[in-house]
Design a protein around this motif. Structure first.
Motif, PDB file in Angstrom:
ATOM      1  N   ALA A  16       0.959   1.189  -2.813  1.00 45.44           N
ATOM      2  CA  ALA A  16       0.750   0.660  -1.454  1.00 45.44           C
ATOM      3  C   ALA A  16      -0.169  -0.565  -1.428  1.00 45.44           C
ATOM      4  CB  ALA A  16       0.215   1.750  -0.541  1.00 45.44           C
ATOM      5  N   PRO A  17       0.240  -1.660  -2.079  1.00 40.57           N
ATOM      6  CA  PRO A  17      -0.622  -2.847  -2.065  1.00 40.57           C
ATOM      7  C   PRO A  17      -0.774  -3.405  -0.654  1.00 40.57           C
ATOM      8  CG  PRO A  17       1.536  -3.390  -2.941  1.00 40.57           C
ATOM      9  CD  PRO A  17       1.501  -1.909  -2.773  1.00 40.57           C
ATOM     10  N   GLU A  18      -1.994  -3.799  -0.341  1.00 41.98           N
ATOM     11  CA  GLU A  18      -2.265  -4.381   0.969  1.00 41.98           C
ATOM     12  C   GLU A  18      -1.982  -5.884   0.983  1.00 41.98           C
ATOM     13  OE1 GLU A  18      -6.129  -2.974   2.556  1.00 41.98           O
ATOM     14  OE2 GLU A  18      -6.079  -1.720   0.766  1.00 41.98           O
ATOM     15  N   ILE A  19      -2.112  -6.499  -0.183  1.00 49.21           N
ATOM     16  CA  ILE A  19      -1.867  -7.936  -0.324  1.00 49.21           C
ATOM     17  C   ILE A  19      -0.821  -8.119  -1.417  1.00 49.21           C
ATOM     18  CG2 ILE A  19      -2.854 -10.182  -0.917  1.00 49.21           C
ATOM     19  CD1 ILE A  19      -5.571  -9.044  -0.046  1.00 49.21           C
ATOM     20  N   LYS A  56       5.996  -3.903   1.730  1.00 47.22           N
ATOM     21  CA  LYS A  56       5.299  -3.604   2.985  1.00 47.22           C
ATOM     22  C   LYS A  56       3.797  -3.888   2.933  1.00 47.22           C
ATOM     23  CE  LYS A  56       8.716  -0.109   3.994  1.00 47.22           C
ATOM     24  NZ  LYS A  56       9.011   1.293   4.156  1.00 47.22           N
ATOM     25  N   PRO A  57       3.399  -5.060   2.439  1.00 48.50           N
ATOM     26  CA  PRO A  57       1.966  -5.383   2.438  1.00 48.50           C
ATOM     27  C   PRO A  57       1.510  -5.829   3.822  1.00 48.50           C
ATOM     28  CG  PRO A  57       3.186  -7.250   1.649  1.00 48.50           C
ATOM     29  CD  PRO A  57       4.194  -6.154   1.888  1.00 48.50           C
ATOM     30  N   LYS A  58       0.217  -5.811   4.047  1.00 50.59           N
ATOM     31  CA  LYS A  58      -0.337  -6.317   5.299  1.00 50.59           C
ATOM     32  C   LYS A  58      -0.408  -7.843   5.287  1.00 50.59           C
ATOM     33  CE  LYS A  58      -3.143  -2.240   6.193  1.00 50.59           C
ATOM     34  NZ  LYS A  58      -4.503  -1.699   6.302  1.00 50.59           N
ATOM     35  N   THR A  59      -0.624  -8.406   4.099  1.00 51.12           N
ATOM     36  CA  THR A  59      -0.780  -9.848   3.938  1.00 51.12           C
ATOM     37  C   THR A  59       0.058 -10.313   2.758  1.00 51.12           C
ATOM     38  OG1 THR A  59      -3.043  -9.706   4.755  1.00 51.12           O
ATOM     39  CG2 THR A  59      -2.451 -11.706   3.550  1.00 51.12           C
ATOM     40  N   VAL A  60       0.697 -11.465   2.907  1.00 47.41           N
ATOM     41  CA  VAL A  60       1.477 -12.060   1.818  1.00 47.41           C
ATOM     42  C   VAL A  60       0.949 -13.460   1.552  1.00 47.41           C
ATOM     43  CG1 VAL A  60       3.754 -12.809   1.060  1.00 47.41           C
ATOM     44  CG2 VAL A  60       3.518 -10.749   2.452  1.00 47.41           C
TER      45      VAL A  60
END
Length: 71
Positions: A23-26, A50-54
């Motif tokens: 579950a990487p956030e970035i 499905k990261p929060k930031t790319v």
């Protein structure tokens, strides 16, 4: 905070497994559309990861002079 760097890869199905396990956030994705993902493939990679930031990244976008590369 978990970061996933895709290196010089294209989109691949195991990105969904990476999401499920880590579950990487970035996510740092190479978007150059020559040897790496284009915008369409990068969008699909985002759906799988499905990261929060790319963060789009590619070395080819920032060409260095031969003098800089030699050092």
């Amino acid at each position: 905070m978990k970061l996933y760097h895709a290196g010089d890869t294209a989109v691949f199905g195991d990105m969904q497994i990476i999401h499920e396990l880590y579950a990487p956030e970035i996510a740092m994705l190479p978007i150059g559309d020559h040897f790496t993902m284009g915008p369409r493939e990068a969008a699909h990679a985002c759906m799988l990861l499905k990261p929060k930031t790319v963060i789009p990244c590619t070395l080819e976008r920032f060409r260095c002079s031969p003098d800089v590369r030699a050092n």
